[in-house]
Design an enzyme around this catalytic site. Sequence first.
Site, PDB file in Angstrom:
ATOM      1  N   ASN A  90      39.856  46.461  58.232  1.00  0.00           N
ATOM      2  CA  ASN A  90      40.677  47.381  57.454  1.00  0.00           C
ATOM      3  C   ASN A  90      40.099  47.703  56.084  1.00  0.00           C
ATOM      4  OD1 ASN A  90      43.447  48.669  56.797  1.00  0.00           O
ATOM      5  ND2 ASN A  90      43.190  47.122  55.183  1.00  0.00           N
ATOM      6  N   TYR A 157      33.430  59.933  52.756  1.00  0.00           N
ATOM      7  CA  TYR A 157      34.587  59.253  53.342  1.00  0.00           C
ATOM      8  C   TYR A 157      34.785  59.671  54.789  1.00  0.00           C
ATOM      9  CZ  TYR A 157      39.419  57.782  54.090  1.00  0.00           C
ATOM     10  OH  TYR A 157      40.555  57.208  54.611  1.00  0.00           O
ATOM     11  N   SER A 160      32.147  58.279  57.094  1.00  0.00           N
ATOM     12  CA  SER A 160      32.340  56.847  57.362  1.00  0.00           C
ATOM     13  C   SER A 160      33.450  56.632  58.386  1.00  0.00           C
ATOM     14  CB  SER A 160      32.656  56.094  56.067  1.00  0.00           C
ATOM     15  OG  SER A 160      33.964  56.375  55.588  1.00  0.00           O
ATOM     16  N   ILE A 190      48.901  57.872  53.621  1.00  0.00           N
ATOM     17  CA  ILE A 190      49.720  56.665  53.524  1.00  0.00           C
ATOM     18  C   ILE A 190      49.855  56.289  52.055  1.00  0.00           C
ATOM     19  CG2 ILE A 190      49.936  54.245  54.204  1.00  0.00           C
ATOM     20  CD1 ILE A 190      50.099  56.091  56.575  1.00  0.00           C
TER      21      ILE A 190
END
Length: 259
Positions: A90, A157, A160, A190
Amino acid sequence: MMDIRNKRVVITGAGSGIGRATALKFAELGAVVGLIDINEQGLDDIVKEIYRHNGEAYYEVVDVMDEERLMEGIAQLANQLGGLDGLVCNAGINGTWAPIETLKIEDWHRTIDTNLTSTFVSLKAAIPLMKDDGGSIVITSSINGNRIYNNFGASAYSTSKAGQVSLMKMAALELARCNIRVNAVCPGAIETPINSKTIIEKETEEVQIKVEFPEGDRPLKADTGQPEQVANVIAFLISSQSGNVSGTEVYVDGAESLL
């Protein structure tokens, strides 16, 4: 209830946000958790909360960009847990958002290494610990780079995150004979501390194509965007209830990425 009681699970990036919610959810369901993060205070707070509720948890302070230390930390936690049944990759950052033309190479490497390379290293560390008895691995990816591409400046980002999903599918096939399942969750927006650490360079405005959602960008009427909602899906993918699910990315975004 998902059957992860007594499962031994290591979670990277566990100090806040989705990682924290996942650690607390797993402990609530009876799993024994090993936590990795660069933020020792965050880890200490989570472990104390888990023990207050009669759970069991351990942690290692690790910068996931340090490959040797990351492998060592996972091995040490697995030893404390008495083995390894599950891994949640994570750890990640939004990093610096800028046009490709002006994005600094060091910012590119920092995002790729933190998000994608650390996932590879975590897998590399965990596989020998899981090969004999099988297990489940879940990678936290994103809708970025997999379903949407309109977050301008987020090239590193998004790359990835797309890479994580490709790695997940390669690993799912490679590890199937070892009875190790590998899946990914792809959250939308989120509410986590990661957002406040995003660096958006002013030049990004020059390459933006304006997109407006006058009625909001989350179609699902119910409240979405909570870390706990992602944690619930991760718990399902770790549990044996998802025993025939491998090589799959699950979108947790309230249909946001379909707009």
